[in-house]
Write an enzyme that holds these catalytic residues in place. Structure first.
Site, PDB file in Angstrom:
ATOM      1  CE  LYS A 151      -3.505   2.361   2.755  1.00  0.00           C
ATOM      2  NZ  LYS A 151      -4.441   2.231   3.879  1.00  0.00           N
ATOM      3  CE  LYS A 153      -6.030   1.886  -0.307  1.00  0.00           C
ATOM      4  NZ  LYS A 153      -6.475   1.922   1.046  1.00  0.00           N
TER       5      LYS A 153
END
Ligand code: PBG
Length: 327
Positions: free
Chosen positions: A197, A250
């Site tokens: 992330k 992400k």
């Protein structure tokens, strides 16, 4: 003269819609989608997030209505984010028995038992400072946060959450959550880790929706530097070693190379999150008449799948189920 040229006529197979269908390499399917839901206290609340047209803050009763539609559309899963009544320094709202996500998870499991209910497990929505963990001075303290994440995951599982999805990028979070779940008797509850992330500007609208903008500083000491590729592979490898059942990259669109590399390198199920800013940019440009919203949304979703994602978290999920390109 043309007879002497040697070249492939790749256009032959593009001549008609039927022919293009036969040679299509990637197809979108509703069975790949996970729809994020933002749950708020109260009843009959359905408040549009200003920076995310078509996305709503929902009270539990409304989330249940939405879940029925989602199930009827054939989408297999939702991921829950909670906005609690009260925030404090130690994020107690994340793990209390009747916390917002706990209430939503249990209501959804009653109303739509077949839907996979994923609980996002992070503290930033529950801390009054908006950081993803327990602070020591102005630092997010890693190890004290692990303990709270473990408690949070257990209380979410107890409330009915089917999968646990830690998104805080703390070192050791998967190991800590796995141990806590196992100890509490949730050996069969899978962990979908937000393994890679990035510290991204694309989360802006989400922080509006979840009221989780940090009061000071940013998340760069735990989320990844957008410049790094090899480090993402180390993060994924580590989370799988700690027991993650599935991993996530992400955001999605600016990180398609990472999705592809993760797909090639690891055999675990791979998710990609088309985040709030990716959604809102398409919506905004579409509303201005600058792009064809549906066409661009489909193009980005197919690119995420083509890059190698098995599952796509997207705010377009329900809308996309009405599009003929989605199976
Ligand atoms: C953290 C979390 C965030 C998102 C999902 N989980 C925000 C952040 O890291 O600031 C962003 C999702 C999106 O932008 O759609 N709980």
């Amino acid at each position: 003269m043309m007879d002497s040229l040697v070249f492939q006529r790749l256009r032959r197979l593009r001549a008609t819609p039927a022919s293009r269908s036969l040679v299509r390499e990637t197809r979108l399917h509703r069975g790949d989608f996970i729809l994020p839901l933002f749950v708020v206290p109260g009843a009959r609340v359905r408040k549009e997030v200003p920076s995310m047209p078509g996305v709503f803050n929902l009270s539990v009763d409304q989330a249940v209505e939405e879940a029925r539609q989602i199930r009827d559309a054939g989408i297999p899963a939702v991921i829950l984010f909670g906005i609690p009544e009260e925030k404090n320094a130690t994020a107690t709202g994340a793990f209390v028995e009747h916390g917002i996500v706990q209430r939503a998870a249990s209501a959804l499991k009653q109303a739509t038992p077949d839907l996979v209910v994923i609980a996002d497990t992070c503290l930033c929505e529950y801390t009054n400072h908006g950081h993803c963990g327990i602070l020591e001075g102005e630092t997010v303290a890693n190890d004290p946060t692990l303990e709270v994440l473990g408690r949070t995951a257990v209380s979410q599982a107890r409330a009915g959450a089917d999968w646990i999805a830690p998104s805080g990028m703390m070192d050791g979070m998967v190991a800590a959550i796995r141990a806590a779940l196992d100890d509490a008797g949730f050996k069969h509850t899978p962990i979908l880790s937000y393994a890679a992330k990035y510290a991204s500007g694309f989360y802006g609208p989400f922080r509006d929706a979840a009221q989780s903008t940090p009061a000071f500083g940013d998340r760069r000491t735990h989320q990844m530097d957008p410049a790094n590729r090899r480090e993402a592979l180390r993060e994924i490898e580590e989370d799988l070693a700690e027991g993650a059942d599935a991993v996530m990259v992400k955001p999605a669109l600016a990180y398609l190379d990472i999705i592809r590399e993760a797909r090639d390198r690891f055999d675990a199920p791979l998710a990609a999150y088309q985040v709030s800013g990716e959604y809102s940019m398409i919506k905004a440009a579409g509303r201005n008449g600058w792009i064809d919203e549906r066409r661009v949304a489909l193009e980005t979703l197919v690119s995420i799948k083509r890059a190698g994602a098995d599952m796509i978290l997207t705010y377009f999920a329900l809308e996309a189920c009405g599009w003929e390109e989605v199976g």
